[in-house]
Scaffold this active site. Structure first.
Site, PDB file in Angstrom:
ATOM      1  N   ASP A 120       0.815  -1.215   0.000  1.00  0.00           N
ATOM      2  CA  ASP A 120       0.000   0.000   0.000  1.00  0.00           C
ATOM      3  C   ASP A 120       0.849   1.266   0.000  1.00  0.00           C
ATOM      4  OD1 ASP A 120       1.085  -0.105   2.497  1.00  0.00           O
ATOM      5  OD2 ASP A 120      -0.811   0.064   3.592  1.00  0.00           O
ATOM      6  N   CYS A 166       4.963  -0.251   2.769  1.00  0.00           N
ATOM      7  CA  CYS A 166       5.368  -1.552   3.307  1.00  0.00           C
ATOM      8  C   CYS A 166       6.587  -1.447   4.209  1.00  0.00           C
ATOM      9  CB  CYS A 166       5.607  -2.548   2.182  1.00  0.00           C
ATOM     10  SG  CYS A 166       6.931  -2.108   1.027  1.00  0.00           S
ATOM     11  N   HIS A 209       9.475  -4.761  -2.437  1.00  0.00           N
ATOM     12  CA  HIS A 209       8.559  -4.800  -1.309  1.00  0.00           C
ATOM     13  C   HIS A 209       9.259  -5.355  -0.067  1.00  0.00           C
ATOM     14  CE1 HIS A 209       4.609  -5.312   0.649  1.00  0.00           C
ATOM     15  NE2 HIS A 209       5.079  -6.472   1.098  1.00  0.00           N
ATOM     16  N   HIS A 234       5.552   9.786 -19.516  1.00  0.00           N
ATOM     17  CA  HIS A 234       4.630   8.681 -19.246  1.00  0.00           C
ATOM     18  C   HIS A 234       4.992   8.024 -17.913  1.00  0.00           C
ATOM     19  CE1 HIS A 234       4.073   8.232 -23.895  1.00  0.00           C
ATOM     20  NE2 HIS A 234       3.541   9.336 -23.408  1.00  0.00           N
TER      21      HIS A 234
END
Length: 225
Positions: free
Chosen positions: A13, A16, A137, A218
């Site tokens: 989210d 971490c 993560h 982008h």
């Protein structure tokens, strides 16, 4: 010593790292907002030490960035950009600050290399906690009495011994990391493949993704195989 080392999954989210620290330090996976404030206050307290050269961006900009709950971890381009210009290991600055904040060593195990980076060791703290990192993560590592035991039985803080290890727990943690490595439970950020969600161009690795983002503006990338 009885038990096994387990990987406690932290939600992806954008926070971490902070919530993994919250879990191993306080058994609380909702500490992100508080710990972001700790980082920001530390940066503001010493702008000479935490200079642009050290942080990779101006102190005030980093201060605002770290307080934004939409930044860090879950949003791939933010990770790519910050990782590319800031430091070789996502979270190194934050982990160093939080080790001092809690007065405990933080061991961060990298699955891809099985390397352990230790934060706070120069302070000779008497306790250590452990995290595991898959390239994008952070999760928490804990000692559990048996497989599938409830989290309330987890031990996450370990005494540092005279030889500056945490004894057999250290070997158990490394075994788990190597098991995750053998199962390829990591993202190779130098070679993973991404597709731009705007123009559909494919890029390989964080370097090409950053170059494409800087050239085109982008910011919507998806990983694909």
């Amino acid at each position: 010593m009885e038990g096994i080392i387990v990987r406690r999954v932290i939600p992806s989210d954008n926070s971490c790292l902070f919530n993994a620290i919250g879990y191993v330090m306080d058994h609380d996976k909702t500490k992100a907002s508080e710990l972001r404030q700790v980082i920001a206050a530390t940066l503001a307290s010493d702008p000479t030490k935490y200079s642009e050269a050290f942080l990779g961006k101006p102190n005030a900009e980093y201060f605002s960035w770290i307080l934004d709950s939409e930044k860090w971890g879950g949003y791939l381009l933010n990770w790519l950009l910050s990782h590319y210009v800031m430091c070789y290991y996502e979270g190194a600055i934050e982990l160093s600050i939080l080790a001092d904040y809690y007065g405990r060593e933080i061991a961060a195990y990298d699955i891809q290399t099985s390397r352990c980076d230790l934060y706070g060791q120069e302070r000779n703290y008497s306790e250590r906690v452990m995290l595991i990192y898959d390239g994008l993560h952070y999760d928490a590592l804990a000692m559990s009495p048996f497989e599938d035991a409830p989290e309330e039985f987890d031990q996450t803080i370990f005494a540092v011994q005279k030889d500056r290890t945490i004894g057999p727990v250290e070997g158990l943690a490394l075994n788990l990391v190597k098991d995750q490595q053998s199962k390829r439970r990591y993202t190779d950020t130098a070679n993973f493949t991404l597709r731009c969600g705007v123009c559909q161009i494919g890029v390989v690795g964080q370097k090409e993704a950053v170059e494409h983002a800087q050239a085109t503006g982008h910011v919507n990338f998806q990983e694909y195989r």
